[in-house]
Design a protein around this motif. Structure first.
Motif, PDB file in Angstrom:
ATOM      1  N   UNK A 108      -4.284  -1.052   0.939  1.00  0.00           N
ATOM      2  CA  UNK A 108      -5.401  -1.949   0.844  1.00  0.00           C
ATOM      3  C   UNK A 108      -6.314  -1.445  -0.401  1.00  0.00           C
ATOM      4  N   UNK A 109      -6.453  -0.132  -0.239  1.00  0.00           N
ATOM      5  CA  UNK A 109      -7.189   0.341  -1.365  1.00  0.00           C
ATOM      6  C   UNK A 109      -6.921   0.558  -2.754  1.00  0.00           C
ATOM      7  N   UNK A 110      -5.614   0.297  -2.809  1.00  0.00           N
ATOM      8  CA  UNK A 110      -4.718   0.350  -4.178  1.00  0.00           C
ATOM      9  C   UNK A 110      -4.251   1.576  -4.345  1.00  0.00           C
ATOM     10  N   UNK A 143       3.529   0.770  -1.840  1.00  0.00           N
ATOM     11  CA  UNK A 143       4.298   0.354  -0.629  1.00  0.00           C
ATOM     12  C   UNK A 143       4.103   1.237   0.740  1.00  0.00           C
ATOM     13  N   UNK A 144       4.027   0.444   1.689  1.00  0.00           N
ATOM     14  CA  UNK A 144       3.804   1.291   2.757  1.00  0.00           C
ATOM     15  C   UNK A 144       5.106   2.131   3.314  1.00  0.00           C
ATOM     16  N   UNK A 145       4.969   3.457   3.455  1.00  0.00           N
ATOM     17  CA  UNK A 145       6.221   4.015   3.761  1.00  0.00           C
ATOM     18  C   UNK A 145       6.679   4.131   5.234  1.00  0.00           C
ATOM     19  N   UNK A 146       5.599   3.595   5.977  1.00  0.00           N
ATOM     20  CA  UNK A 146       6.035   3.661   7.500  1.00  0.00           C
ATOM     21  C   UNK A 146       6.021   2.163   7.962  1.00  0.00           C
ATOM     22  N   UNK A 147       6.024   1.130   7.168  1.00  0.00           N
ATOM     23  CA  UNK A 147       6.011  -0.076   7.679  1.00  0.00           C
ATOM     24  C   UNK A 147       7.241  -0.415   8.702  1.00  0.00           C
ATOM     25  N   UNK A 148       8.444   0.082   8.040  1.00  0.00           N
ATOM     26  CA  UNK A 148       9.600  -0.252   8.815  1.00  0.00           C
ATOM     27  C   UNK A 148      10.104   0.679   9.864  1.00  0.00           C
ATOM     28  N   UNK A 160       0.407   4.705  10.595  1.00  0.00           N
ATOM     29  CA  UNK A 160       0.668   3.531  10.103  1.00  0.00           C
ATOM     30  C   UNK A 160      -0.679   2.655   9.643  1.00  0.00           C
ATOM     31  N   UNK A 161      -1.679   2.977  10.409  1.00  0.00           N
ATOM     32  CA  UNK A 161      -2.899   2.261  10.255  1.00  0.00           C
ATOM     33  C   UNK A 161      -3.624   2.987   8.780  1.00  0.00           C
ATOM     34  N   UNK A 162      -3.376   4.352   8.968  1.00  0.00           N
ATOM     35  CA  UNK A 162      -4.113   5.026   7.825  1.00  0.00           C
ATOM     36  C   UNK A 162      -3.237   4.831   6.574  1.00  0.00           C
ATOM     37  N   UNK A 163      -2.195   4.645   6.656  1.00  0.00           N
ATOM     38  CA  UNK A 163      -1.223   4.163   5.215  1.00  0.00           C
ATOM     39  C   UNK A 163      -1.502   2.788   4.865  1.00  0.00           C
TER      40      UNK A 163
END
Length: 365
Positions: free
Chosen positions: A141-143, A147-152, A133-136
């Protein structure tokens, strides 16, 4: 139309500015299909708004290399090691040629299931998930990701287990089967509560025999803060022996070849020694548990224990605020010996009659 179920697979079908988009998400849960639909629509919208600037998302293996290069310059060695190991496994699982924007929440869910089927503990799986999660999040953040696929994706439930620590008898049996090099590590771990990374990274300059202190450098501490412990007579003897054995090595604790320990080698040899001693397959962290438990059983207050352990919050220290069964039994025996007079039959607060009062009653009668 959005999403609809056909057989066991979810499909999407929507129109944007006259163009129709259809496809399949496969046999995924409905919640995942809804998230994927939102990602599809976001991708279409971004392409419409910035067609000239639309960039192809990098491959997962390429981004992994870029991330690790950044991590080496900005993170602690243990963080880099964990990220490198987790990225390698996740990349091999989903495919190194998959692009970042092609990684889905379902990939994260499948990863959780696969790791659980491999027999990994919930705590281990959660640590890997948090790392991913932190890596994604950094990729977003780096553009490099919209969308973050693991946020949910939710972590596994991880019931708190009873903390395992060594009894005095187990300590004797363990030390009896250890090699001299491993025995020094065990002694230092039991007498300082240092974590594995802190033990193998202990440098010559971290030991001050004149002042009688041993320190953990901030760069090797889990919480990023240095801490210093006093050296007792037993620990002094062990450290002097370790310094003699280390020779010209950069670290105080070395293996049988006189080289600094690696995490995997030390962990493997310690686990094998525990099995040989007949105390189970234990990890090196049991030494830290034992250190904290013995402080508590010796009557050391929690605040001092927190400082010696290097915990940022007292909540972490409370996990160690327990006693061995023998210690509890001894406490109960002490209580009964101190207050051994039988309780009155009428009420527990009724004072026992004294001989003088009995004499008064008889005289009045």
């Amino acid at each position: 139309m959005g999403i609809y179920l056909r057989g066991k697979s979810w499909y999407y079908d929507f129109v944007h500015h006259g163009a129709r988009y259809v496809g399949s998400f496969g046999p995924v849960p409905r919640s995942v299909a809804k998230e994927e639909l939102a990602r599809k629509k976001a991708a279409v919208l971004e392409t419409r708004l910035n067609p000239a600037k639309a960039r192809k998302s990098p491959r997962l293996d390429t981004f992994a290399d870029d991330y690790l290069t950044w991590a080496h310059a900005n993170c602690k060695p243990l963080t880099v090691h964990r990220a490198q190991r987790t990225l390698a496994r996740f990349t091999a699982f989903v495919g190194p040629t998959k692009r970042l924007n092609e990684v889905t929440p379902w990939n994260f869910e499948q990863w959780k299931r696969t790791r659980k089927e491999a027999g990994k503990a919930p705590g281990t799986i959660n640590t890997e998930l948090l790392t991913l999660k932190s890596i994604f999040a950094k990729a977003k953040a780096w553009g490099k990701l919209s969308e973050h696929p693991g946020a949910s994706v939710k972590l596994l439930q991880n019931p708190r287990q009873k903390i395992r620590f060594l009894s005095e008898d187990e300590e004797v049996r363990l030390l009896a089967v250890c090699s001299p090099a491993l025995r020094r590590v065990v002694h230092v771990g039991l007498l300082t509560g240092f974590r594995r990374q802190e033990l193998i990274s202990l440098r010559l300059e971290d030991v001050d025999m004149n002042d009688g202190t041993v320190s953990v450098a901030a760069c090797y501490a889990k919480n990023g803060e240095s801490r210093t412990l006093p050296i007792g007579p037993r620990l002094r003897a062990v450290l002097q022996d370790a310094l003699t054995a280390s020779g010209s090595a950069a670290t105080v604790l070395v293996n049988a070849l006189g080289l600094p320990w690696s995490r995997n080698t030390l962990g493997g040899q310690f686990r094998a020694a525990c099995q040989a001693a007949g105390i189970g397959s234990l990890g090196l962290h049991v030494l830290r548990h034992t250190f904290a438990s013995r402080l508590t059983m010796a009557g050391v207050d929690l605040k001092t224990t927190q400082e010696l352990m290097g915990h940022k919050s007292i909540e972490m220290t409370l996990r160690y605020a327990h006693l061995s069964p023998q210690h509890r039994r001894s406490a109960m025996e002490t209580l009964e010996a101190r207050f051994s007079a039988p309780s009155p039959a009428t009420f527990h607060n009724t004072p026992s009659p004294t001989p003088a009062r009995e004499a008064e009653k008889q005289t009045a009668a």
